[in-house]
Scaffold this active site. Sequence first.
Site, PDB file in Angstrom:
ATOM      1  N   ARG A  72      -4.140   3.948  -8.256  1.00  0.00           N
ATOM      2  CA  ARG A  72      -3.542   5.190  -7.751  1.00  0.00           C
ATOM      3  C   ARG A  72      -2.111   5.378  -8.239  1.00  0.00           C
ATOM      4  NH1 ARG A  72      -4.650   4.532  -1.450  1.00  0.00           N
ATOM      5  NH2 ARG A  72      -4.003   2.431  -1.996  1.00  0.00           N
ATOM      6  N   GLN A  81      -2.728  -5.192   6.393  1.00  0.00           N
ATOM      7  CA  GLN A  81      -2.701  -4.070   7.350  1.00  0.00           C
ATOM      8  C   GLN A  81      -3.632  -4.400   8.507  1.00  0.00           C
ATOM      9  OE1 GLN A  81      -3.780  -1.450   4.124  1.00  0.00           O
ATOM     10  NE2 GLN A  81      -1.968  -0.171   4.429  1.00  0.00           N
ATOM     11  N   ASP A  93      -2.483   9.230   9.774  1.00  0.00           N
ATOM     12  CA  ASP A  93      -3.132   8.489   8.703  1.00  0.00           C
ATOM     13  C   ASP A  93      -4.445   7.861   9.185  1.00  0.00           C
ATOM     14  OD1 ASP A  93      -2.941   7.208   6.026  1.00  0.00           O
ATOM     15  OD2 ASP A  93      -2.863   5.363   7.197  1.00  0.00           O
ATOM     16  N   HIS A 125      -1.492  11.625  -3.245  1.00  0.00           N
ATOM     17  CA  HIS A 125      -1.111  10.307  -3.759  1.00  0.00           C
ATOM     18  C   HIS A 125      -2.347   9.414  -3.868  1.00  0.00           C
ATOM     19  CE1 HIS A 125      -1.551   9.622   0.481  1.00  0.00           C
ATOM     20  NE2 HIS A 125      -1.580   8.337   0.244  1.00  0.00           N
ATOM     21  N   ASP A 126      -3.440   9.830  -3.210  1.00  0.00           N
ATOM     22  CA  ASP A 126      -4.671   9.039  -3.244  1.00  0.00           C
ATOM     23  C   ASP A 126      -5.580   9.506  -4.369  1.00  0.00           C
ATOM     24  OD1 ASP A 126      -4.254   7.192  -1.208  1.00  0.00           O
ATOM     25  OD2 ASP A 126      -4.897   8.582   0.357  1.00  0.00           O
ATOM     26  N   HIS A 141      -3.038   1.001  11.867  1.00  0.00           N
ATOM     27  CA  HIS A 141      -2.677  -0.401  11.645  1.00  0.00           C
ATOM     28  C   HIS A 141      -1.172  -0.533  11.510  1.00  0.00           C
ATOM     29  CE1 HIS A 141      -4.008   1.655   7.888  1.00  0.00           C
ATOM     30  NE2 HIS A 141      -2.777   1.360   7.517  1.00  0.00           N
ATOM     31  N   ASP A 174       0.831  -1.198   0.000  1.00  0.00           N
ATOM     32  CA  ASP A 174       0.000   0.000   0.000  1.00  0.00           C
ATOM     33  C   ASP A 174       0.872   1.258   0.000  1.00  0.00           C
ATOM     34  OD1 ASP A 174      -2.257   1.577   0.009  1.00  0.00           O
ATOM     35  OD2 ASP A 174      -2.639   1.362   2.165  1.00  0.00           O
ATOM     36  N   GLU A 222      -5.579  13.230   8.565  1.00  0.00           N
ATOM     37  CA  GLU A 222      -6.062  12.754   7.274  1.00  0.00           C
ATOM     38  C   GLU A 222      -7.431  12.134   7.532  1.00  0.00           C
ATOM     39  OE1 GLU A 222      -6.222   9.608   3.828  1.00  0.00           O
ATOM     40  OE2 GLU A 222      -5.666   9.063   5.850  1.00  0.00           O
TER      41      GLU A 222
HETATM   42  C1  GLC Z   1      -4.660   6.639   3.965  1.00  0.00           C
HETATM   43  C2  GLC Z   1      -3.612   6.755   2.881  1.00  0.00           C
HETATM   44  C3  GLC Z   1      -3.843   5.723   1.850  1.00  0.00           C
HETATM   45  C4  GLC Z   1      -3.784   4.365   2.510  1.00  0.00           C
HETATM   46  C5  GLC Z   1      -4.701   4.279   3.734  1.00  0.00           C
HETATM   47  C6  GLC Z   1      -4.354   3.108   4.580  1.00  0.00           C
HETATM   48  O1  GLC Z   1      -5.930   6.874   3.495  1.00  0.00           O
HETATM   49  O2  GLC Z   1      -3.623   8.043   2.340  1.00  0.00           O
HETATM   50  O3  GLC Z   1      -2.929   5.816   0.795  1.00  0.00           O
HETATM   51  O4  GLC Z   1      -4.170   3.393   1.581  1.00  0.00           O
HETATM   52  O5  GLC Z   1      -4.579   5.402   4.567  1.00  0.00           O
HETATM   53  O6  GLC Z   1      -3.179   3.335   5.299  1.00  0.00           O
END
Ligand code: GLC
Length: 655
Positions: A526, A263, A295, A401-402, A190, A147, A337
């Site tokens: 992505r 995760q 995150d 990045h998402d 995680h 990821d 985030e």
């Molecule tokens: C956040 C990150 C993403 C990731 C997710 C799990 O949303 O920006 O890229 O897949 O967390 O960690």
Amino acid sequence: MVAAWHVTESGRVRRRLGPRLAAAFAGDEARAAAFDDRLERHLPHLLAALHELYGWRYDFFWHLEQILELAARAAATRPAELAALDAARAAAPTWFQDHRALGAVAYVDRFAGDLAGLRARLPYLRELGVTYLHLMPLFRSPPGENDGGYAVSDYRAVDPRLGSMAELSELACALRRAGIALVLDFVLNHTADDHPWAEAAKRGDADAQALYWMFDDRREPDRFQPYLRAIFPERGGDAFTWRPDVAGPQGGKWVWTTFYPFQWDLNYRNPEALAAIAGEMLFLANQGVEVLRLDAVPFLWKEPGTSCENRPQAHLVVEALNALAALAAPALLFKSEAIVHPDEVVRWIGVEKSRLSYHPLLMALLWEALATGETRLLADALERRHALPEGTAWVTYLRGHDDIGWGFADEDARRLGLDPVGHRAFLNAFYTGRRQPSFARGLPFQENPRTGDARVCGTLASLAGLEQALAAEDPWALDLALRRILVLHGVILTVGGLPLLYLGDEIAQLNDYGFRDDPAHAGDARWVHRPRFADARLATARADPASPEGRVWHGLMALLAARRRTPALGGTELRLVETGNPHLLAYRRRHGAARCLVLASFSPLPQRLPSAPLRLALDAARAVGWGGEGLDLAGDTVPLEPYAFHVLTPLPDAA
Ligand code: GLC
């Protein structure tokens, strides 16, 4: 919420534990005293959060003591240069609201190869004026699918392909001396399934298993599952993964895995999980990391019968971590985030939570305005959903990045006469090119056949029309695409808060379809917008200002330089100005005595707007734009080019 008894009780805890905590400072009395001062201020917050979360436990005070000792040890071992930073930040706690502050984000390997390469790019970052550098996850993580590093195998080890922890702290130091704060992801929802805690859990260590959500059978998971949203629907809707490699009476265990099966969600009902993650946080702070991007915060707490997102206890976890940072590493800030409903996004923001947060609503609505050519949702969001508590700020951005999700509130869309479901379907179809005409070249991400939902991937330039215009060799379309890129940047640079550039967008990098050939990336669209930084494009941009990359680069550099000269763009105050033209966005910014007016057009056609509201907003009949051009507001209307962007500063009336 801190109650009176938290304050009294904190005083008692401080008196009782004080001598033991002071021992951590090994005779450094000045530091011990500074820590004690901070205890007086912040312990009530820590106690309030922890007591609310764990006060029911017979061993509550034992856990509190462990956590305070952790904070004392971290404070005692904080390097002198960082202690000096703590003092400097205390004197200017809202540094990120400065009109000269600028963020940038990159993957170390994709931008610069490794940490040494990144250091070599420091002059480039300074040229851009970057003061905040977010490096995407760079910790050791499982080989293959991980990821993009969001599966962390060890928070204290850098991915050996990128460098070492020692190099990372040296980099943090070099950046700081260049006026750039290092920002890293803190993936605290995680760990990777090969983190030492996870490995111990696999071996049957009961304490390690208790750090995660693990179940012998489906009874508990089945109670939770019906209420959960599928985050990555393409992997199936189940948030739980059966792991035969975790020792359990049934020959394995079900593990909570909100994101990917590798995760494993941490269980913050267990105070040891909080203490463990706090230890990793303070370790990183003492390496010189200045901002942690928290995150996936909405997912930190699970409660049966709920969506397990944005729970009040998840907020308390962040508040506890914030109070710990205030005790041990006061310069450390959080950026949350939370890509959720706009009502929930703002709840994560506060001096006692995250001072910074992504502004996903602004991001999505800027794209929405480009697709529709209309600004009503965008203007409405700036009017109603942009103001933040004092001491905090948005991180404004155009893409990360998402993927891009259409996270506006259904009720806002309805109030403005739009059908939210249909409108999202339109936006997805528009940006993936399934609906023509469209200028965009994006890919769909995580389409959910059950709900019809999807998100969009693509680089800024490809989504704004550059890829298609180049393929069609259409100079008119090319011109419009470049204008779109600049007007979008214009808004995120002037709307208040800390703008964040995705490095590579400044040279208009296009989608990279090569991810389809890489088995570790092929399943995740992505990667289309995570291209390697193209030095050749930068060279072209510099050498040829009329090339597409050159126009974006020089245009953006001019915007950045002008922003640094405009103190009215500091702070966060914004007032929307009604223009009566549905294609335009206008707002006044004011900071101290300075003020300016921002005009942005989302129309591919020339527009006119009445001057009266502009005169009124600026309290002047003449203004000067960023390009140095004077603008006479005395006439009835002001003409605007397609996708025009202007920042106007009042000029004193001619005598
Ligand atoms: C956040 C990150 C993403 C990731 C997710 C799990 O949303 O920006 O890229 O897949 O967390 O960690």
